[in-house]
Design an enzyme around this catalytic site. Sequence first.
Site, PDB file in Angstrom:
ATOM      1  N   CYS A   2       0.855  -1.187   0.000  1.00 56.47           N
ATOM      2  CA  CYS A   2       0.000   0.000   0.000  1.00 56.47           C
ATOM      3  C   CYS A   2       0.895   1.242   0.000  1.00 56.47           C
ATOM      4  CB  CYS A   2      -0.872   0.001   1.236  1.00 56.47           C
ATOM      5  SG  CYS A   2      -1.763  -1.539   1.455  1.00 56.47           S
ATOM      6  N   ARG A  27       1.319   1.611  -5.970  1.00 54.96           N
ATOM      7  CA  ARG A  27       1.577   0.641  -4.910  1.00 54.96           C
ATOM      8  C   ARG A  27       0.328  -0.143  -4.522  1.00 54.96           C
ATOM      9  NH1 ARG A  27       6.360   1.424  -2.190  1.00 54.96           N
ATOM     10  NH2 ARG A  27       5.547   0.156  -0.524  1.00 54.96           N
ATOM     11  N   TRP A  74      -3.839  -1.893  -1.316  1.00 57.51           N
ATOM     12  CA  TRP A  74      -3.855  -3.135  -2.094  1.00 57.51           C
ATOM     13  C   TRP A  74      -4.264  -4.206  -1.092  1.00 57.51           C
ATOM     14  CZ3 TRP A  74      -1.330  -7.894  -2.075  1.00 57.51           C
ATOM     15  CH2 TRP A  74      -1.426  -8.628  -3.267  1.00 57.51           C
ATOM     16  N   ASN A 100       0.936  -0.180   5.972  1.00 57.16           N
ATOM     17  CA  ASN A 100       1.373  -0.935   4.805  1.00 57.16           C
ATOM     18  C   ASN A 100       2.055  -2.189   5.335  1.00 57.16           C
ATOM     19  OD1 ASN A 100       2.491  -1.875   2.409  1.00 57.16           O
ATOM     20  ND2 ASN A 100       4.226  -0.469   2.514  1.00 57.16           N
ATOM     21  N   GLY A 101       1.608  -3.366   4.893  1.00 57.82           N
ATOM     22  CA  GLY A 101       2.207  -4.607   5.381  1.00 57.82           C
ATOM     23  C   GLY A 101       1.148  -5.525   5.956  1.00 57.82           C
ATOM     24  N   GLU A 482       9.872 -13.994 -19.778  1.00 56.73           N
ATOM     25  CA  GLU A 482       9.607 -12.591 -19.470  1.00 56.73           C
ATOM     26  C   GLU A 482       8.519 -12.036 -20.408  1.00 56.73           C
ATOM     27  OE1 GLU A 482       9.916 -10.660 -17.175  1.00 56.73           O
ATOM     28  OE2 GLU A 482       9.736  -8.669 -18.023  1.00 56.73           O
ATOM     29  N   LYS A 486       4.941 -10.570 -19.154  1.00 54.97           N
ATOM     30  CA  LYS A 486       4.513  -9.217 -19.508  1.00 54.97           C
ATOM     31  C   LYS A 486       3.130  -9.255 -20.127  1.00 54.97           C
ATOM     32  CE  LYS A 486       6.581  -7.313 -17.958  1.00 54.97           C
ATOM     33  NZ  LYS A 486       7.665  -7.198 -17.032  1.00 54.97           N
ATOM     34  N   GLU A 489       0.295 -10.278 -17.513  1.00 55.38           N
ATOM     35  CA  GLU A 489      -0.018  -9.353 -16.419  1.00 55.38           C
ATOM     36  C   GLU A 489      -0.763  -8.112 -16.888  1.00 55.38           C
ATOM     37  OE1 GLU A 489       3.266  -7.410 -14.297  1.00 55.38           O
ATOM     38  OE2 GLU A 489       4.545  -7.800 -15.997  1.00 55.38           O
ATOM     39  N   HIS A 505       7.259 -33.018 -25.712  1.00 53.44           N
ATOM     40  CA  HIS A 505       7.071 -33.818 -24.499  1.00 53.44           C
ATOM     41  C   HIS A 505       5.739 -33.496 -23.837  1.00 53.44           C
ATOM     42  CE1 HIS A 505      11.073 -35.411 -24.923  1.00 53.44           C
ATOM     43  NE2 HIS A 505      11.510 -34.180 -25.133  1.00 53.44           N
ATOM     44  N   LYS A 604       2.797  -2.427  -7.596  1.00 55.19           N
ATOM     45  CA  LYS A 604       4.181  -2.275  -8.035  1.00 55.19           C
ATOM     46  C   LYS A 604       5.175  -2.896  -7.069  1.00 55.19           C
ATOM     47  CE  LYS A 604       7.420  -0.718 -10.669  1.00 55.19           C
ATOM     48  NZ  LYS A 604       7.639  -1.566 -11.852  1.00 55.19           N
TER      49      LYS A 604
HETATM   50  C1  F6R Z   1       6.451  -7.854 -13.510  1.00 56.26           C
HETATM   51  C2  F6R Z   1       6.825  -7.245 -12.255  1.00 56.26           C
HETATM   52  C3  F6R Z   1       7.034  -8.109 -11.071  1.00 56.26           C
HETATM   53  C4  F6R Z   1       8.304  -7.673 -10.327  1.00 56.26           C
HETATM   54  C5  F6R Z   1       8.442  -8.466  -9.023  1.00 56.26           C
HETATM   55  C6  F6R Z   1       9.723  -8.114  -8.294  1.00 56.26           C
HETATM   56  O1  F6R Z   1       6.353  -6.907 -14.518  1.00 56.26           O
HETATM   57  O2  F6R Z   1       6.963  -6.054 -12.155  1.00 56.26           O
HETATM   58  O3  F6R Z   1       7.098  -9.444 -11.439  1.00 56.26           O
HETATM   59  O4  F6R Z   1       9.391  -7.880 -11.155  1.00 56.26           O
HETATM   60  O5  F6R Z   1       7.352  -8.187  -8.192  1.00 56.26           O
HETATM   61  O6  F6R Z   1       9.768  -6.765  -7.955  1.00 56.26           O
HETATM   62  P1  F6R Z   1      11.118  -6.062  -7.543  1.00 56.26           P
HETATM   63  O7  F6R Z   1      12.000  -6.077  -8.737  1.00 56.26           O
HETATM   64  O8  F6R Z   1      10.718  -4.684  -7.136  1.00 56.26           O
HETATM   65  O9  F6R Z   1      11.699  -6.859  -6.423  1.00 56.26           O
END
Ligand code: F6R
Length: 609
Positions: A2, A27, A74, A100-101, A482, A486, A489, A505, A604
């Site tokens: 959050c 966040r 969040w 937050n947490g 990756e 992308k 998500e 397989h 994020k």
């Molecule tokens: C995907 C994404 C997440 C972060 C993951 C780690 O686009 O953003 O998968 O890569 O939550 O976050 P950090 O790098 O901040 O530890």
Amino acid sequence: MCGIVGYIGNKQATEVLMNGLSKLEYRGYDSAGVAIINDEELNIRKYKGRLSVLSDNLSQNKIVGNIGIGHTRWATHGAPSDVNSHPHTNCQNDIAVIHNGIVENYMKIKKWLDEVSDVKYKSETDTEVIAHLIDYFYDGDLVEAVYKAVDKMEGAYAIGVVSKREPDKIIAVRKDSPLIVGIGESENFLASDIPALLKYTRDVYLIENDEFVILTKDNIKIYNEFKQEVNRDIFKVTWNEESAEKEGYEHFMIKEIYEQPKGTRETLDRRLDDDGDIYLDGIKLTKEDLDGINKVYIVACGTAYHAGLVGRTIIEKYAKVAVEVDIASEFRYRNPIIDDKTLFIAVSQSGETLDTLAALREAKKHGARVLSLVNVVGSSVARESDDVFYTWAGPEIAVASTKAFTTQLMAFNMIALHIGLTKGTLTKEEYKNLIEKLKELPDKIKQILDQYEDIQEIADSQFNNEKVFFMGRGVDVNIAKEGSLKLKEISYINSFAIAAGELKHGTIALIEEGTFVVALATQDRLYEKMLSNIKEVKARGANVLALAKENNREISKIADKVIYIPETLDELTPILSVVPLQLLSYYIAVARGCDVDKPRNLAKSVTVE
Ligand code: F6R
């Protein structure tokens, strides 16, 4: 996950809090709220939905007051709803808490409070117990009551507290969740992240674990868990506000994709000395240290984990040391074999991902030397590491990580070259040649970005697919992963990635007429093999978009479409090949009408387990 903000000074608190929250919405964005104190009362407004719901309400029905706290949520405990939104209050509604947490033992605390008091709960959240605990312990001293409340809490948290009973202060506490204090003139600020404060100040205190902060209009006092006052140096923020704004781009994500030539160049250039050699300022590993290391462990989450997978290939190749890569949430519960001969590398854009932080602490407990690759300066992962490599991506705001990833790859290359030269596994000549290759990459990223129209056209023709496969061999498998992450998500398409050799397989059973397959064929030594894999899926009706190096043109006879990336060494292609996949995901998500920068259910910075 959050966002929290606080303000005390002469300005209208609502204005400062709403500005700060707008910068922290990444966040968490399922609900938001504020608590403002004026002479007579503590006013709370909180609503489910985006920040705009709260701001519409506040503009129709203003709250006056110069002290307040705000929160963007969040959800973890309790679904997004008005009542579960923060701030939470005690029964008399005169103490307000933002958090937050997670308070892990909140059920136990609830039970205890039920025994010793007559608490009536309003929400389903863990946070609400904090307000009741403070109330229970209040005996004329708010700071003391917060100390006692926190003493009962387990878990990870950053909290902000205001109360009508002592309306001249904000109290904040940090344990494993980010917290900073902004320093002003006759005003002070609180936030979970720097962008929230940039409009008002660049001078901040980074709050450490188990520290308490008492903010008044003219004073900031920081105390440790033993109630001793702590002197903290001022941290000067060098980003400007504009670098955390969209600058005319439609979304942060596309802006950040376009910032990759600059981010990768800065990550490299800032560490080349006058002779063009790599100079790693935050890394103190000597030749003796490196000779004593027999294993590297790379640990991270999500996109950063994919960077780690690529990092393995690079470190093994140039530094000739065995590398293991793990997902942080798995690593921490797995009794990994780690000792003082292990170099543990934590990779994190935010530097606040709780699982990564916990894994790092676990590694330290076993004696490992900890090096981190982090984007956010002064973040928890950076502060708890022995050595730090800061990527120079600049603030990454879009939830989907892009520029952090390419700068992490640049960082891995530089670290691998540095270790290789120091240990003698690379000759000076090889090292110099490789640095020249790295220098070419930012311009090559730019060349790929210039092909955006072709990628947009492909996205516009494929956005209706409900399943997409990514496949590759060698280091391309990691970029397939990756690319797939992308896409899923931000567009919510069911996509996944496989090693192309694994197709027959099992997975090939899912390929049918029209299935969209993205095939990465950028590795020269595996190119022919990939052509065979593409033929296999084509024979089952797949529609194939291939990625290949520009000298490998015959692939266009097999694949339906090809995006070419500029020539470079096989190990360096990931920095390039991920870029068209980022663009593809972006344009598909836009075509599907998705909220690109704030995808559903995500945030994020994942500061909870
Ligand atoms: C995907 C994404 C997440 C972060 C993951 C780690 O686009 O953003 O998968 O890569 O939550 O976050 P950090 O790098 O901040 O530890």
